[in-house]
Design a protein around this motif. Structure first.
Motif, PDB file in Angstrom:
ATOM      1  N   ARG A  25      -3.773  20.364 -25.244  1.00  0.00           N
ATOM      2  CA  ARG A  25      -2.874  20.948 -26.077  1.00  0.00           C
ATOM      3  C   ARG A  25      -2.461  19.759 -27.395  1.00  0.00           C
ATOM      4  NH1 ARG A  25      -0.764  23.094 -21.572  1.00  0.00           N
ATOM      5  NH2 ARG A  25       0.480  21.531 -21.206  1.00  0.00           N
ATOM      6  N   LEU A  26      -2.336  18.685 -26.848  1.00  0.00           N
ATOM      7  CA  LEU A  26      -1.932  17.718 -27.767  1.00  0.00           C
ATOM      8  C   LEU A  26      -2.860  17.499 -28.843  1.00  0.00           C
ATOM      9  CD1 LEU A  26       0.072  14.829 -25.717  1.00  0.00           C
ATOM     10  CD2 LEU A  26       0.871  16.385 -27.632  1.00  0.00           C
ATOM     11  N   ASN A  27      -4.306  17.598 -28.511  1.00  0.00           N
ATOM     12  CA  ASN A  27      -5.490  17.317 -29.442  1.00  0.00           C
ATOM     13  C   ASN A  27      -5.452  18.451 -30.326  1.00  0.00           C
ATOM     14  OD1 ASN A  27      -7.656  15.656 -29.816  1.00  0.00           O
ATOM     15  ND2 ASN A  27      -8.946  16.957 -29.064  1.00  0.00           N
ATOM     16  N   ILE A  28      -5.354  19.677 -29.754  1.00  0.00           N
ATOM     17  CA  ILE A  28      -5.306  21.104 -30.533  1.00  0.00           C
ATOM     18  C   ILE A  28      -4.103  20.986 -31.500  1.00  0.00           C
ATOM     19  CG2 ILE A  28      -5.215  23.426 -30.463  1.00  0.00           C
ATOM     20  CD1 ILE A  28      -6.394  23.416 -27.861  1.00  0.00           C
ATOM     21  N   THR A  29      -3.010  20.594 -31.077  1.00  0.00           N
ATOM     22  CA  THR A  29      -1.586  20.321 -32.290  1.00  0.00           C
ATOM     23  C   THR A  29      -2.076  19.326 -33.404  1.00  0.00           C
ATOM     24  OG1 THR A  29      -0.363  20.939 -30.299  1.00  0.00           O
ATOM     25  CG2 THR A  29       0.628  19.808 -32.338  1.00  0.00           C
ATOM     26  N   VAL A  30      -2.819  18.129 -32.969  1.00  0.00           N
ATOM     27  CA  VAL A  30      -2.917  17.338 -33.981  1.00  0.00           C
ATOM     28  C   VAL A  30      -4.212  17.925 -35.082  1.00  0.00           C
ATOM     29  CG1 VAL A  30      -4.475  15.221 -34.633  1.00  0.00           C
ATOM     30  CG2 VAL A  30      -2.694  15.315 -32.692  1.00  0.00           C
ATOM     31  N   ASN A 137       1.512  13.452 -38.444  1.00  0.00           N
ATOM     32  CA  ASN A 137       1.922  11.880 -37.823  1.00  0.00           C
ATOM     33  C   ASN A 137       2.846  11.979 -36.375  1.00  0.00           C
ATOM     34  OD1 ASN A 137       0.298  10.505 -39.800  1.00  0.00           O
ATOM     35  ND2 ASN A 137       2.195   9.966 -40.946  1.00  0.00           N
ATOM     36  N   ASP A 138       3.734  12.752 -36.597  1.00  0.00           N
ATOM     37  CA  ASP A 138       4.501  13.126 -35.413  1.00  0.00           C
ATOM     38  C   ASP A 138       3.635  13.550 -34.252  1.00  0.00           C
ATOM     39  OD1 ASP A 138       6.615  12.231 -36.597  1.00  0.00           O
ATOM     40  OD2 ASP A 138       7.534  14.411 -36.627  1.00  0.00           O
ATOM     41  N   THR A 139       2.614  14.470 -34.515  1.00  0.00           N
ATOM     42  CA  THR A 139       1.645  15.017 -33.543  1.00  0.00           C
ATOM     43  C   THR A 139       0.722  13.816 -32.950  1.00  0.00           C
ATOM     44  OG1 THR A 139       0.180  15.995 -34.842  1.00  0.00           O
ATOM     45  CG2 THR A 139       1.963  17.287 -34.018  1.00  0.00           C
ATOM     46  N   VAL A 140       0.091  13.150 -34.089  1.00  0.00           N
ATOM     47  CA  VAL A 140      -0.608  12.092 -33.577  1.00  0.00           C
ATOM     48  C   VAL A 140       0.062  10.931 -32.775  1.00  0.00           C
ATOM     49  CG1 VAL A 140      -1.685   9.898 -34.740  1.00  0.00           C
ATOM     50  CG2 VAL A 140      -2.131  12.420 -35.595  1.00  0.00           C
ATOM     51  N   ARG A 141       1.257  10.685 -32.885  1.00  0.00           N
ATOM     52  CA  ARG A 141       2.028   9.809 -32.106  1.00  0.00           C
ATOM     53  C   ARG A 141       1.994  10.133 -30.925  1.00  0.00           C
ATOM     54  NH1 ARG A 141       7.011  10.373 -34.021  1.00  0.00           N
ATOM     55  NH2 ARG A 141       7.260  11.588 -32.051  1.00  0.00           N
ATOM     56  N   SER A 142       2.346  11.537 -30.742  1.00  0.00           N
ATOM     57  CA  SER A 142       2.616  12.151 -29.320  1.00  0.00           C
ATOM     58  C   SER A 142       1.377  12.151 -28.535  1.00  0.00           C
ATOM     59  CB  SER A 142       3.182  13.481 -29.406  1.00  0.00           C
ATOM     60  OG  SER A 142       4.260  13.715 -29.972  1.00  0.00           O
ATOM     61  N   LEU A 143       0.022  12.504 -29.323  1.00  0.00           N
ATOM     62  CA  LEU A 143      -1.197  12.298 -28.839  1.00  0.00           C
ATOM     63  C   LEU A 143      -1.467  10.876 -28.086  1.00  0.00           C
ATOM     64  CD1 LEU A 143      -3.850  13.812 -27.994  1.00  0.00           C
ATOM     65  CD2 LEU A 143      -4.698  13.153 -30.133  1.00  0.00           C
ATOM     66  N   ASN A 144      -1.213   9.935 -29.184  1.00  0.00           N
ATOM     67  CA  ASN A 144      -1.920   8.533 -28.994  1.00  0.00           C
ATOM     68  C   ASN A 144      -0.942   8.066 -27.746  1.00  0.00           C
ATOM     69  OD1 ASN A 144      -3.534   8.715 -30.832  1.00  0.00           O
ATOM     70  ND2 ASN A 144      -2.495   7.540 -32.497  1.00  0.00           N
ATOM     71  N   ALA A 163      -7.493   8.595 -28.962  1.00  0.00           N
ATOM     72  CA  ALA A 163      -6.351   8.264 -29.979  1.00  0.00           C
ATOM     73  C   ALA A 163      -6.823   8.713 -31.473  1.00  0.00           C
ATOM     74  CB  ALA A 163      -5.897   6.725 -29.912  1.00  0.00           C
ATOM     75  N   ARG A 164      -5.819   9.137 -32.188  1.00  0.00           N
ATOM     76  CA  ARG A 164      -5.985   9.503 -33.772  1.00  0.00           C
ATOM     77  C   ARG A 164      -5.423   8.630 -34.615  1.00  0.00           C
ATOM     78  NH1 ARG A 164      -7.507  14.865 -34.738  1.00  0.00           N
ATOM     79  NH2 ARG A 164      -8.138  15.931 -32.659  1.00  0.00           N
ATOM     80  N   ASP A 165      -6.100   8.461 -35.856  1.00  0.00           N
ATOM     81  CA  ASP A 165      -5.703   7.872 -36.907  1.00  0.00           C
ATOM     82  C   ASP A 165      -4.459   8.424 -37.457  1.00  0.00           C
ATOM     83  OD1 ASP A 165      -7.208   5.534 -36.565  1.00  0.00           O
ATOM     84  OD2 ASP A 165      -8.775   6.664 -38.053  1.00  0.00           O
TER      85      ASP A 165
END
Length: 182
Positions: A25-30, A137-144, A163-165
């Motif tokens: 879910r986090l990956n899809i959100t990013v 960036n908020d969603t990347v922070r959550s995913l990372n 993890a994403r940039d």
């Protein structure tokens, strides 16, 4: 005793499924958040030709400024990776600042209803782009955070989630306002 073992196995399986699904879910959100940035950047790119043509009518001798905007727009519309999109976005933002600075020197242009409408639409779009960047960036922070912390870090490889940039538009040393000389 047998029920306890079965119950523990069921709980472990449910825990595994929950962690796996959370990462997915986090990956899809990013991915969705990045797509929203691209939508807003496309909207901005679509406004630029009208803005350039409007300003051109009043300031025909500012060809280098127009060329910079058109070149930056072309790069922005062809970028694909997060880093390339961010770099092109930053260059286009700077080119637009230069174009709007040129417009400031022409009172008739600043009073033009067409220019004012385009400028308002561009300002609204810039706000949407800014919001989309922040959301990304908020969603990347959550995913990372999930990818790098226990227990979800144990499931990241299995879920094929990395993890994403972050989306970084500009180099902090490039924050100077562009100069316009006549």
């Amino acid at each position: 005793m047998e029920y306890i073992v079965i119950g523990a196995v069921i709980l472990l399986v449910l825990f595994f499924i929950a962690q796996y699904n959370r990462l997915i879910r986090l990956n899809i959100t990013v991915d969705e958040a990045f797509a929203q940035i691209e939508v807003q950047l496309k909207r901005r790119a679509d406004l630029i030709p009208n803005l350039v043509e409007t300003v051109k009518g009043y300031a025909a001798h500012e060809q280098s400024t127009f060329d910079a905007v058109v070149t930056a727009r072309a790069k922005a519309t062809s970028a694909t990776t997060i880093a390339d999109v961010a770099a092109a976005d930053g260059a286009l933002t700077n080119a637009l600042k230069g174009l709007l600075a040129v417009a400031e020197a022409y009172p008739d242009l600043k009073a033009s209803a067409n220019f004012l409408s385009l400028q308002e639409e561009l300002s609204t779009t810039e706000n949407k782009v800014s919001f989309a960047r922040q959301f990304y960036n908020d969603t990347v922070r959550s995913l990372n955070t999930a990818v790098k912390t226990i227990p979800t870090s144990f499931f990241a490889g299995f879920a094929k989630v990395d993890a994403r940039d972050f989306y970084e538009v500009e180099n902090p040393t490039d924050r100077n306002v562009p100069g316009v000389k006549f």
